[in-house]
Write an enzyme that holds these catalytic residues in place. Structure first.
Site, PDB file in Angstrom:
ATOM      1  N   ILE A   8       0.857  -1.201   0.000  1.00 48.68           N
ATOM      2  CA  ILE A   8       0.000   0.000   0.000  1.00 48.68           C
ATOM      3  C   ILE A   8       0.882   1.237   0.000  1.00 48.68           C
ATOM      4  O   ILE A   8       1.680   1.431   0.936  1.00 48.68           O
ATOM      5  CB  ILE A   8      -0.901   0.052   1.253  1.00 48.68           C
ATOM      6  CG1 ILE A   8      -1.613  -1.273   1.460  1.00 48.68           C
ATOM      7  CG2 ILE A   8      -1.899   1.203   1.160  1.00 48.68           C
ATOM      8  CD1 ILE A   8      -2.386  -1.358   2.772  1.00 48.68           C
ATOM      9  N   THR A   9       0.755   2.078  -1.008  1.00 44.07           N
ATOM     10  CA  THR A   9       1.527   3.327  -1.004  1.00 44.07           C
ATOM     11  C   THR A   9       0.737   4.407  -0.266  1.00 44.07           C
ATOM     12  O   THR A   9      -0.496   4.341  -0.182  1.00 44.07           O
ATOM     13  CB  THR A   9       1.868   3.807  -2.432  1.00 44.07           C
ATOM     14  OG1 THR A   9       0.680   4.247  -3.085  1.00 44.07           O
ATOM     15  CG2 THR A   9       2.542   2.714  -3.240  1.00 44.07           C
ATOM     16  N   ALA A  11       0.750   4.850   2.863  1.00 48.02           N
ATOM     17  CA  ALA A  11       0.086   4.076   3.926  1.00 48.02           C
ATOM     18  C   ALA A  11       0.342   4.633   5.315  1.00 48.02           C
ATOM     19  O   ALA A  11      -0.101   4.046   6.294  1.00 48.02           O
ATOM     20  CB  ALA A  11       0.551   2.618   3.856  1.00 48.02           C
ATOM     21  N   SER A  13      -0.542   7.653   6.436  1.00 45.65           N
ATOM     22  CA  SER A  13      -1.556   8.604   6.926  1.00 45.65           C
ATOM     23  C   SER A  13      -2.829   8.459   6.105  1.00 45.65           C
ATOM     24  O   SER A  13      -2.858   7.742   5.103  1.00 45.65           O
ATOM     25  CB  SER A  13      -1.045  10.057   6.864  1.00 45.65           C
ATOM     26  OG  SER A  13      -1.121  10.543   5.541  1.00 45.65           O
ATOM     27  N   GLY A  14      -3.863   9.144   6.553  1.00 43.10           N
ATOM     28  CA  GLY A  14      -5.098   9.291   5.773  1.00 43.10           C
ATOM     29  C   GLY A  14      -5.765   7.992   5.374  1.00 43.10           C
ATOM     30  O   GLY A  14      -5.824   7.014   6.129  1.00 43.10           O
ATOM     31  N   TYR A 164      -4.244  18.611 -10.784  1.00 45.94           N
ATOM     32  CA  TYR A 164      -4.772  17.536  -9.929  1.00 45.94           C
ATOM     33  C   TYR A 164      -5.881  16.774 -10.665  1.00 45.94           C
ATOM     34  O   TYR A 164      -5.887  15.533 -10.696  1.00 45.94           O
ATOM     35  CB  TYR A 164      -5.304  18.112  -8.611  1.00 45.94           C
ATOM     36  CG  TYR A 164      -5.832  17.022  -7.694  1.00 45.94           C
ATOM     37  CD1 TYR A 164      -4.958  16.179  -7.006  1.00 45.94           C
ATOM     38  CD2 TYR A 164      -7.206  16.811  -7.543  1.00 45.94           C
ATOM     39  CE1 TYR A 164      -5.435  15.148  -6.197  1.00 45.94           C
ATOM     40  CE2 TYR A 164      -7.685  15.798  -6.732  1.00 45.94           C
ATOM     41  CZ  TYR A 164      -6.803  14.968  -6.059  1.00 45.94           C
ATOM     42  OH  TYR A 164      -7.274  13.951  -5.261  1.00 45.94           O
TER      43      TYR A 164
HETATM   44  P1  NAD Z   1      -2.985  12.274   2.855  1.00 42.24           P
HETATM   45  O1  NAD Z   1      -2.210  13.514   2.550  1.00 42.24           O
HETATM   46  O2  NAD Z   1      -3.457  12.043   4.224  1.00 42.24           O
HETATM   47  O3  NAD Z   1      -2.162  10.999   2.392  1.00 42.24           O
HETATM   48  C1  NAD Z   1      -1.369  10.997   1.240  1.00 42.24           C
HETATM   49  C2  NAD Z   1      -0.289   9.956   1.377  1.00 42.24           C
HETATM   50  O4  NAD Z   1       0.569  10.059   0.237  1.00 42.24           O
HETATM   51  C3  NAD Z   1       0.574  10.180   2.618  1.00 42.24           C
HETATM   52  O5  NAD Z   1       0.800   8.940   3.244  1.00 42.24           O
HETATM   53  C4  NAD Z   1       1.866  10.724   2.048  1.00 42.24           C
HETATM   54  O6  NAD Z   1       3.013  10.352   2.798  1.00 42.24           O
HETATM   55  C5  NAD Z   1       1.904  10.089   0.681  1.00 42.24           C
HETATM   56  N1  NAD Z   1       2.745  10.890  -0.199  1.00 42.24           N
HETATM   57  C6  NAD Z   1       2.579  12.178  -0.554  1.00 42.24           C
HETATM   58  N2  NAD Z   1       3.613  12.581  -1.320  1.00 42.24           N
HETATM   59  C7  NAD Z   1       4.440  11.503  -1.456  1.00 42.24           C
HETATM   60  C8  NAD Z   1       5.674  11.282  -2.124  1.00 42.24           C
HETATM   61  N3  NAD Z   1       6.292  12.251  -2.820  1.00 42.24           N
HETATM   62  N4  NAD Z   1       6.230  10.061  -2.046  1.00 42.24           N
HETATM   63  C9  NAD Z   1       5.640   9.071  -1.343  1.00 42.24           C
HETATM   64  N5  NAD Z   1       4.475   9.220  -0.699  1.00 42.24           N
HETATM   65  C10 NAD Z   1       3.887  10.419  -0.748  1.00 42.24           C
HETATM   66  O7  NAD Z   1      -4.197  12.306   1.810  1.00 42.24           O
HETATM   67  P2  NAD Z   1      -5.308  11.205   1.446  1.00 42.24           P
HETATM   68  O8  NAD Z   1      -6.583  11.939   1.341  1.00 42.24           O
HETATM   69  O9  NAD Z   1      -5.229  10.027   2.342  1.00 42.24           O
HETATM   70  O10 NAD Z   1      -4.859  10.826  -0.039  1.00 42.24           O
HETATM   71  C11 NAD Z   1      -4.758   9.495  -0.509  1.00 42.24           C
HETATM   72  C12 NAD Z   1      -5.263   9.420  -1.940  1.00 42.24           C
HETATM   73  O11 NAD Z   1      -6.659   9.701  -1.957  1.00 42.24           O
HETATM   74  C13 NAD Z   1      -4.616  10.408  -2.914  1.00 42.24           C
HETATM   75  O12 NAD Z   1      -4.300   9.717  -4.107  1.00 42.24           O
HETATM   76  C14 NAD Z   1      -5.727  11.432  -3.174  1.00 42.24           C
HETATM   77  O13 NAD Z   1      -5.625  12.002  -4.456  1.00 42.24           O
HETATM   78  C15 NAD Z   1      -6.953  10.546  -3.057  1.00 42.24           C
HETATM   79  N6  NAD Z   1      -8.213  11.267  -2.788  1.00 42.24           N
HETATM   80  C16 NAD Z   1      -8.386  11.925  -1.605  1.00 42.24           C
HETATM   81  C17 NAD Z   1      -9.594  12.574  -1.379  1.00 42.24           C
HETATM   82  C18 NAD Z   1      -9.860  13.304  -0.097  1.00 42.24           C
HETATM   83  O14 NAD Z   1     -10.926  13.935   0.003  1.00 42.24           O
HETATM   84  N7  NAD Z   1      -8.986  13.253   0.897  1.00 42.24           N
HETATM   85  C19 NAD Z   1     -10.607  12.579  -2.359  1.00 42.24           C
HETATM   86  C20 NAD Z   1     -10.379  11.890  -3.554  1.00 42.24           C
HETATM   87  C21 NAD Z   1      -9.177  11.222  -3.756  1.00 42.24           C
END
Ligand code: NAD
Length: 282
Positions: A8-9, A11, A13-14, A164
């Site tokens: 899981i990438t 992984a 946070s979030g 984005y």
């Molecule tokens: P988040 O910021 O909590 O998590 C993002 C994760 O990506 C983190 O673990 C971070 O370390 C990692 N990351 C960021 N840049 C990186 C890099 N350069 N190299 C390696 N890892 C990296 O945000 P999230 O909301 O959990 O996002 C996860 C996915 O969900 C993303 O692809 C985002 O586009 C998608 N998404 C999120 C939402 C939302 O509302 N939060 C909605 C639609 C899609």
């Protein structure tokens, strides 16, 4: 999921961390890919506190760097005989136009090339585990986007939202083409929208106004990360999606993405252009 290897990438946070917890609870063996060792240690400690029998390890990479993705993939391929589930989740929104050391716009580099190159380099390991799955975290933000093949890597200045939205459209088109290429191998690939989720998403914005906007709307409108992870876990672990490949899901149901996200010519072209950027054979 007992003993199944899930990579899981994003992984630490979030949504990714929540998906890790839910899959760990089902007995999966987790390989958590993060970028920040401090956050990685905290994430693993949190998972182990909740799931004492969890089998999990951490790997680190900057997934916006083609070289670092290659290094990670080489390490993973050497360490893992097979990968049952690969979850491409790491992604971000950047409010400033920036190019990486590879000369790619940062959103495109992380959100699209990060998924594309890691998946391609690990594909033999995923095939070795067939029946196996690839899960791609996209977004409904793709709906108003089209790709600009005259500047796919985003070198010309664009605003952060355009970059984005295009990257998330690229996620769905990539999955469409991947599924077609994997037909008959026993590997299925599906993409999803997790919902609007209260994570760290957007917190890295450099503009104060943007951070405030994200903070406020997440507080009022967003669902908790555990719910945001549900469709990932569904696609990774449930019996039902086993027959479906190349689909786009939201709330654990297949749904129709935009017309641009169903454009097979664009999907093929994106695959080929991405291979060229990554220096791979299409
Ligand atoms: P988040 O910021 O909590 O998590 C993002 C994760 O990506 C983190 O673990 C971070 O370390 C990692 N990351 C960021 N840049 C990186 C890099 N350069 N190299 C390696 N890892 C990296 O945000 P999230 O909301 O959990 O996002 C996860 C996915 O969900 C993303 O692809 C985002 O586009 C998608 N998404 C999120 C939402 C939302 O509302 N939060 C909605 C639609 C899609």
């Amino acid at each position: 999921m007992k003993g199944k290897v899930c990579v899981i990438t994003g992984a630490t946070s979030g949504i990714g961390l929540e998906a890790a917890e839910q899959l760990g609870r089902k007995g999966a063996r987790l390989v958590l890919v993060g970028r920040d060792p401090r956050r990685g240690d905290a994430a693993l400690a949190r998972l182990r506190a909740k799931l004492p029998d969890l089998e999990a390890e951490l790997r680190y990479a900057d997934l916006s760097s083609l070289g670092d993705i290659r290094r990670l993939a080489t390490d993973l391929a050497a360490a893992l005989p097979r990968i049952d589930v690969l979850i491409n989740n790491a992604g971000a929104f950047f409010d400033r136009h920036e190019l990486t050391a590879d000369g790619l716009e940062r959103t495109f580099a992380l959100n699209h090339m990060g998924y594309y190159l890691l998946t391609r380099l690990l594909l033999e390991k995923v095939k070795a585990a067939a029946p196996s799955r690839i899960v791609v975290v996209a977004s409904d933000a793709h709906r108003s986007a089209t790709l600009d093949f005259s500047d796919l890597a985003g070198r010309r200045r664009t605003d952060g939202w355009t970059a984005y939205r295009r990257s998330k459209l690229a996620n769905i088109l990539f999955t469409l083409e991947l599924a077609e290429k994997l037909a008959g191998t026993g590997v299925i690939a599906n993409s999803l929208h997790p919902g609007f989720v209260a994570t760290r998403f957007g917190d890295n914005s450099r503009r104060l106004g943007m951070r405030l906007l994200f903070g406020l709307s997440k507080r009022i409108l967003a669902i908790p990360p555990a719910r945001g992870a549900e469709t990932i876990v569904y696609l990774a672990a449930s019996a039902e999606p086993a027959a479906s490949s190349g689909g786009y899901f939201a709330k654990c149901r297949e749904t129709q993405p935009s017309a641009a996200a169903r454009d097979r010519d664009a999907a093929r072209r994106l695959w080929e252009e991405s291979a060229r950027i990554a220096g791979l054979d299409p």
